[in-house]
Design a protein around this motif. Sequence first.
Motif, PDB file in Angstrom:
ATOM      1  N   SER A  91       4.536   3.994 -14.463  1.00 39.51           N
ATOM      2  CA  SER A  91       3.939   4.923 -13.997  1.00 39.51           C
ATOM      3  C   SER A  91       3.282   6.462 -14.002  1.00 39.51           C
ATOM      4  O   SER A  91       2.433   7.081 -14.104  1.00 39.51           O
ATOM      5  N   PHE A  92       4.436   6.967 -15.403  1.00 34.76           N
ATOM      6  CA  PHE A  92       3.809   7.902 -15.908  1.00 34.76           C
ATOM      7  C   PHE A  92       3.007   7.718 -16.852  1.00 34.76           C
ATOM      8  O   PHE A  92       2.211   9.403 -16.546  1.00 34.76           O
ATOM      9  N   LEU A  93       2.695   6.937 -17.353  1.00 35.98           N
ATOM     10  CA  LEU A  93       1.715   7.675 -19.007  1.00 35.98           C
ATOM     11  C   LEU A  93       0.606   7.382 -18.207  1.00 35.98           C
ATOM     12  O   LEU A  93      -0.795   7.729 -18.748  1.00 35.98           O
ATOM     13  N   CYS A  94       0.677   6.350 -17.143  1.00 35.85           N
ATOM     14  CA  CYS A  94      -0.929   6.160 -16.003  1.00 35.85           C
ATOM     15  C   CYS A  94      -1.328   7.430 -15.406  1.00 35.85           C
ATOM     16  O   CYS A  94      -2.345   8.143 -15.797  1.00 35.85           O
ATOM     17  N   TYR A  95      -0.084   8.405 -14.915  1.00 38.55           N
ATOM     18  CA  TYR A  95      -0.464  10.157 -14.121  1.00 38.55           C
ATOM     19  C   TYR A  95      -0.920  10.446 -15.135  1.00 38.55           C
ATOM     20  O   TYR A  95      -1.722  11.556 -14.784  1.00 38.55           O
ATOM     21  N   ARG A  96      -0.042  10.260 -16.584  1.00 36.59           N
ATOM     22  CA  ARG A  96      -0.631  11.253 -16.876  1.00 36.59           C
ATOM     23  C   ARG A  96      -1.838  11.066 -17.913  1.00 36.59           C
ATOM     24  O   ARG A  96      -2.885  12.097 -18.619  1.00 36.59           O
ATOM     25  N   SER A  97      -2.439  10.081 -18.085  1.00 38.57           N
ATOM     26  CA  SER A  97      -3.926   9.973 -18.483  1.00 38.57           C
ATOM     27  C   SER A  97      -4.383  10.020 -17.568  1.00 38.57           C
ATOM     28  O   SER A  97      -5.762  10.729 -17.420  1.00 38.57           O
ATOM     29  N   LEU A  98      -4.626   9.545 -15.962  1.00 40.79           N
ATOM     30  CA  LEU A  98      -5.416  10.175 -15.110  1.00 40.79           C
ATOM     31  C   LEU A  98      -5.751  11.625 -15.332  1.00 40.79           C
ATOM     32  O   LEU A  98      -6.879  11.488 -14.918  1.00 40.79           O
ATOM     33  N   GLU A  99      -4.789  12.157 -15.771  1.00 45.80           N
ATOM     34  CA  GLU A  99      -4.698  13.871 -15.153  1.00 45.80           C
ATOM     35  C   GLU A  99      -5.254  14.394 -16.210  1.00 45.80           C
ATOM     36  O   GLU A  99      -5.688  15.520 -15.941  1.00 45.80           O
ATOM     37  N   TRP A 150       5.109   9.761  -9.536  1.00 49.48           N
ATOM     38  CA  TRP A 150       4.067   9.536  -9.940  1.00 49.48           C
ATOM     39  C   TRP A 150       3.432   8.756  -8.464  1.00 49.48           C
ATOM     40  O   TRP A 150       1.545   9.259  -8.859  1.00 49.48           O
ATOM     41  N   THR A 151       3.619   7.832  -8.804  1.00 49.52           N
ATOM     42  CA  THR A 151       3.317   6.925  -8.189  1.00 49.52           C
ATOM     43  C   THR A 151       3.157   7.875  -6.515  1.00 49.52           C
ATOM     44  O   THR A 151       2.042   7.194  -5.595  1.00 49.52           O
ATOM     45  N   LEU A 152       3.716   8.260  -6.366  1.00 45.15           N
ATOM     46  CA  LEU A 152       3.608   9.274  -4.556  1.00 45.15           C
ATOM     47  C   LEU A 152       2.695  10.121  -4.715  1.00 45.15           C
ATOM     48  O   LEU A 152       2.141  10.391  -4.072  1.00 45.15           O
ATOM     49  N   ALA A 153       2.613  10.544  -6.017  1.00 47.59           N
ATOM     50  CA  ALA A 153       1.336  11.627  -6.571  1.00 47.59           C
ATOM     51  C   ALA A 153      -0.307  11.177  -6.271  1.00 47.59           C
ATOM     52  O   ALA A 153      -1.119  11.806  -6.276  1.00 47.59           O
ATOM     53  N   SER A 154       0.239   9.910  -6.808  1.00 48.56           N
ATOM     54  CA  SER A 154      -1.669   8.936  -6.615  1.00 48.56           C
ATOM     55  C   SER A 154      -1.831   8.182  -6.385  1.00 48.56           C
ATOM     56  O   SER A 154      -1.016   7.194  -6.224  1.00 48.56           O
ATOM     57  N   GLU A 155      -3.063   7.943  -4.909  1.00 51.05           N
ATOM     58  CA  GLU A 155      -3.040   6.299  -5.006  1.00 51.05           C
ATOM     59  C   GLU A 155      -3.459   5.916  -5.996  1.00 51.05           C
ATOM     60  O   GLU A 155      -2.973   4.061  -6.402  1.00 51.05           O
ATOM     61  N   GLU A 156      -4.222   5.941  -7.341  1.00 51.76           N
ATOM     62  CA  GLU A 156      -4.217   5.152  -8.348  1.00 51.76           C
ATOM     63  C   GLU A 156      -3.665   4.480  -8.952  1.00 51.76           C
ATOM     64  O   GLU A 156      -3.548   3.355  -9.155  1.00 51.76           O
ATOM     65  N   VAL A 157      -2.522   6.172  -8.936  1.00 47.38           N
ATOM     66  CA  VAL A 157      -1.573   5.901  -9.823  1.00 47.38           C
ATOM     67  C   VAL A 157      -0.684   4.281  -9.024  1.00 47.38           C
ATOM     68  O   VAL A 157      -0.179   3.367  -9.405  1.00 47.38           O
ATOM     69  N   TRP A 158      -0.572   4.081  -8.322  1.00 48.39           N
ATOM     70  CA  TRP A 158       0.618   3.551  -7.148  1.00 48.39           C
ATOM     71  C   TRP A 158       0.077   2.436  -7.128  1.00 48.39           C
ATOM     72  O   TRP A 158       1.006   0.452  -7.304  1.00 48.39           O
ATOM     73  N   GLN A 159      -1.895   1.930  -7.058  1.00 47.16           N
ATOM     74  CA  GLN A 159      -1.888   0.995  -6.509  1.00 47.16           C
ATOM     75  C   GLN A 159      -2.574   0.043  -8.424  1.00 47.16           C
ATOM     76  O   GLN A 159      -1.339  -1.009  -8.034  1.00 47.16           O
ATOM     77  N   ARG A 160      -2.431   0.992  -9.835  1.00 51.06           N
ATOM     78  CA  ARG A 160      -2.158   0.307 -10.711  1.00 51.06           C
ATOM     79  C   ARG A 160      -1.001   0.007 -11.072  1.00 51.06           C
ATOM     80  O   ARG A 160      -0.159  -1.357 -11.957  1.00 51.06           O
ATOM     81  N   THR A 161       0.446   0.354 -10.497  1.00 50.63           N
ATOM     82  CA  THR A 161       1.779   0.479 -10.503  1.00 50.63           C
ATOM     83  C   THR A 161       1.937  -1.115 -10.749  1.00 50.63           C
ATOM     84  O   THR A 161       3.201  -1.589 -10.792  1.00 50.63           O
ATOM     85  N   ARG A 192       0.553  -1.174  -0.459  1.00 50.82           N
ATOM     86  CA  ARG A 192      -0.124   0.076  -0.492  1.00 50.82           C
ATOM     87  C   ARG A 192       1.571   0.726  -0.498  1.00 50.82           C
ATOM     88  O   ARG A 192       1.762   0.834   0.287  1.00 50.82           O
ATOM     89  N   HIS A 193       0.095   2.537  -0.150  1.00 48.35           N
ATOM     90  CA  HIS A 193       1.067   3.469  -0.407  1.00 48.35           C
ATOM     91  C   HIS A 193       1.727   4.082   0.676  1.00 48.35           C
ATOM     92  O   HIS A 193       1.209   3.983   1.849  1.00 48.35           O
ATOM     93  N   ASN A 194       3.091   3.978   0.644  1.00 49.24           N
ATOM     94  CA  ASN A 194       4.029   5.003   1.625  1.00 49.24           C
ATOM     95  C   ASN A 194       4.651   5.277   1.446  1.00 49.24           C
ATOM     96  O   ASN A 194       5.287   5.484  -0.259  1.00 49.24           O
ATOM     97  N   TYR A 195       6.354   5.607   1.668  1.00 48.21           N
ATOM     98  CA  TYR A 195       7.169   6.076   1.176  1.00 48.21           C
ATOM     99  C   TYR A 195       8.652   5.465   0.945  1.00 48.21           C
ATOM    100  O   TYR A 195       9.712   5.503   0.779  1.00 48.21           O
ATOM    101  N   PHE A 196       9.015   4.367   1.834  1.00 49.44           N
ATOM    102  CA  PHE A 196       9.570   3.399   1.866  1.00 49.44           C
ATOM    103  C   PHE A 196       9.522   2.144   0.703  1.00 49.44           C
ATOM    104  O   PHE A 196      10.849   1.667   1.027  1.00 49.44           O
ATOM    105  N   VAL A 197       8.466   1.607   0.780  1.00 49.16           N
ATOM    106  CA  VAL A 197       8.862  -0.063  -0.135  1.00 49.16           C
ATOM    107  C   VAL A 197       7.884   0.204  -1.105  1.00 49.16           C
ATOM    108  O   VAL A 197       6.358   0.482  -1.166  1.00 49.16           O
TER     109      VAL A 197
END
Length: 151
Positions: free
Chosen positions: A140-148, A84-95, A73-78
């Motif tokens: 993760s970049f492409l997913c973030y860009r698509s969601l944005e 892009w994954t740190l900016a969006s929970e949705e991108v994190w999960q998909r990635t 799950r979304h965190n800063y160490f693992v």
Amino acid sequence: MLVTPLIDPRRRNYARFAGAYRLLRWSFVLFMAGVYSVWMAAALGYPVDIGLAVKMGISLLFLAIGNVMGQVRHNYFVGIKTPWTLASEEVWQRTHRLAAKVWVLGSLACLPLAFCQGLWAEVTFFSIIVLMVLVPAVFSFLCYRSLEAGK
């Protein structure tokens, strides 16, 4: 790895993947113990194929991580921590769901390569590892860009 859940700003999420985190911790410990054991055996003069042992260890480590990557799950160490994954929970999960599949398949492809000799096997092994890292990062970049763009 025992301290990181205590200092992570998203520390509450560690409870949501406690089993996966425990497996990650043990996988790293076993991998490092294996590397140390092989190194010591070689230093003591035992006939050890260090290349085979390290490639097998890396393949098994990535297999273990890939098996639980989708649970992280979304965190800063693992996990895969791109901007892009740190900016969006949705991108994190998909990635991480994609990375889990890529890492399991990549590690399964690397396992038989560990037994192969020659430059082609080394290049192929290393290329698969590089792809296992790059594919989730680019995704993760492409997913973030698509969601944005969809907002």
